[in-house]
Design a protein around this motif. Structure first.
Motif, mmCIF file in Angstrom:
data_model
loop_
_atom_site.group_PDB
_atom_site.id
_atom_site.type_symbol
_atom_site.label_atom_id
_atom_site.label_comp_id
_atom_site.label_asym_id
_atom_site.label_seq_id
_atom_site.Cartn_x
_atom_site.Cartn_y
_atom_site.Cartn_z
ATOM 1 N N UNK A 184 0.831 -1.209 0.000
ATOM 2 C CA UNK A 184 0.000 0.000 0.000
ATOM 3 C C UNK A 184 0.865 1.259 0.000
ATOM 4 N N UNK A 185 1.960 1.240 0.721
ATOM 5 C CA UNK A 185 2.839 2.410 0.759
ATOM 6 C C UNK A 185 3.468 2.667 -0.610
ATOM 7 N N UNK A 186 3.830 1.610 -1.321
ATOM 8 C CA UNK A 186 4.376 1.790 -2.667
ATOM 9 C C UNK A 186 3.296 2.332 -3.600
ATOM 10 N N UNK A 187 2.077 1.820 -3.470
ATOM 11 C CA UNK A 187 0.980 2.331 -4.304
ATOM 12 C C UNK A 187 0.763 3.825 -4.076
ATOM 13 N N UNK A 188 0.848 4.268 -2.810
ATOM 14 C CA UNK A 188 0.593 5.672 -2.482
ATOM 15 C C UNK A 188 1.788 6.569 -2.762
ATOM 16 N N UNK A 189 2.955 5.980 -2.993
ATOM 17 C CA UNK A 189 4.138 6.780 -3.274
ATOM 18 C C UNK A 189 4.967 7.116 -2.067
ATOM 19 N N UNK A 190 4.593 6.630 -0.887
ATOM 20 C CA UNK A 190 5.383 6.901 0.306
ATOM 21 C C UNK A 190 6.673 6.112 0.356
ATOM 22 N N UNK A 191 6.691 4.969 -0.318
ATOM 23 C CA UNK A 191 7.880 4.121 -0.419
ATOM 24 C C UNK A 191 8.152 3.876 -1.895
ATOM 25 N N UNK A 192 9.427 3.945 -2.289
ATOM 26 C CA UNK A 192 9.781 3.790 -3.706
ATOM 27 C C UNK A 192 9.929 2.329 -4.111
ATOM 28 N N UNK A 193 10.616 1.558 -3.302
ATOM 29 C CA UNK A 193 10.832 0.136 -3.575
ATOM 30 C C UNK A 193 10.676 -0.616 -2.265
ATOM 31 N N UNK A 194 10.269 -1.891 -2.343
ATOM 32 C CA UNK A 194 10.067 -2.646 -1.110
ATOM 33 C C UNK A 194 10.309 -4.123 -1.343
ATOM 34 N N UNK A 195 10.771 -4.785 -0.286
ATOM 35 C CA UNK A 195 11.020 -6.227 -0.305
ATOM 36 C C UNK A 195 9.933 -6.914 0.528
ATOM 37 N N UNK A 196 9.256 -7.887 -0.086
ATOM 38 C CA UNK A 196 8.123 -8.559 0.542
ATOM 39 C C UNK A 196 8.382 -10.053 0.673
ATOM 40 N N UNK A 197 7.572 -10.701 1.503
ATOM 41 C CA UNK A 197 7.512 -12.154 1.563
ATOM 42 C C UNK A 197 6.060 -12.582 1.521
ATOM 43 N N UNK A 198 5.670 -13.343 0.490
ATOM 44 C CA UNK A 198 4.272 -13.721 0.289
ATOM 45 C C UNK A 198 4.142 -15.224 0.061
ATOM 46 N N UNK A 199 2.950 -15.779 0.320
ATOM 47 C CA UNK A 199 2.720 -17.186 -0.028
ATOM 48 C C UNK A 199 2.975 -17.421 -1.514
#
Length: 296
Positions: A134-149
């Motif tokens: 959500x933060x990347x969608x809103x522009x508050x974060x530029x890039x992010x590392x996730x862990x998903x199923x």
């Protein structure tokens, strides 16, 4: 309306004090007050309520502040893009990451990036995967590392799969489980220490137990891997960590699981990455055999 006026408004809104705002902006207070008053006359509305005891935003000020910040960010981005056209990367890079990133050595990656682009202001935020999307969608974060199923893809953003792996159980050295490898279902009666219900990190474990046809109890819900490990060390239950991440805690015993939960790590960014973000994507892509496609 001038950019400097917008900077003064944001500074006052964040400090709620004209003196401190002037110090932040490196101007005398009278000049800052004069410029804000001129802007208020232009807008036909007061942005701040001023008394001898406090300063606060008016409803008009509350409405104006988000747009002012957007204008300043756009101006900063424009300057950074002009610099990038001349071969210099500058501006801001806001990075987000889950606490258990294992597919990259993030501290080393940030160090290498800073060495290459010393004029970029880097920030790092740690949060859960859904929050970071959500933060990347809103522009508050530029890039992010996730862990998903494994069957879950981040939506509304561009992404690169960095790698995947199974989760393992971790327990205190004196915990009653002595096996090095067990069936997942055999842990159904153990108390678990896991992330809060609904978090992506929790979903991986819940899905695996559901697939095994067993229910488990999670009396301890945490928001970080470090807190999970602290509780595990006290013998309060069983924790679940990515197999590539668990070796960071050599004092814990690792139990491999047959039918183990799995997760996939992703790097995500928005559809219009800044020059600073593009440079970061290039760096990650160089480490992952060109896996990041050029932004359109």
């Amino acid at each position: 309306m001038e950019l400097q006026q917008l900077r003064y408004v944001v500074a006052v809104a964040e400090t709620l004090n004209f003196t401190r705002a002037a110090e932040r902006c490196r101007v005398v207070q009278s000049a800052l007050s004069h410029q804000i008053a001129a802007l208020e006359r232009e807008l036909g509305a007061r942005l701040f309520e001023r008394t001898s005891r406090r300063v606060r935003l008016t409803p008009a000020g509350e409405a104006f502040l988000p747009a002012a910040r957007e204008c300043l960010e756009a101006a900063d981005r424009a300057r950074a893009e002009v610099a990038a056209a001349g071969g210099e990367i500058r501006g801001r890079l806001a990075v987000g990451a889950i606490p258990t990133v294992a597919a990259v050595d993030l501290p080393v990656l940030l160090r290498d990036y800073r060495r290459r682009h010393p004029r970029v202001r880097i920030t790092l935020t740690s949060a859960g995967s859904q929050d970071l999307i959500e933060r990347v969608r809103r522009g508050g974060v530029d890039v992010a590392f996730l862990g998903l199923p494994p069957r879950t893809e981040p939506k509304g953003v561009r992404s690169l799969r960095l790698g995947g792996g199974e989760l393992v159980a971790v327990v205190a050295p004196g915990y009653h489980l002595a096996e090095r490898e067990v069936e997942l279902r055999s842990l159904a009666d153990e108390p678990f220490i896991d992330f809060r219900a609904g978090a992506a990190g929790r979903a991986q474990s819940d899905a695996a137990f559901a697939a095994a046809g067993v229910r488990r109890e999670v009396p301890f819900e945490v928001s970080s891997a470090d807190f999970m490990v602290d509780l595990v060390r006290q013998g309060l239950g069983v924790g679940m960590l990515p197999a590539a991440y668990a070796p960071r805690f050599p004092d814990l015993r690792v139990i491999r699981l047959r039918g183990a939960p799995a997760r996939v790590e992703h790097l995500i960014w928005d559809n219009r990455p800044s020059s600073a973000a593009r440079a970061f994507l290039d760096l990650v892509g160089a480490e992952h055999a060109g896996g990041v496609s050029p932004p359109e």
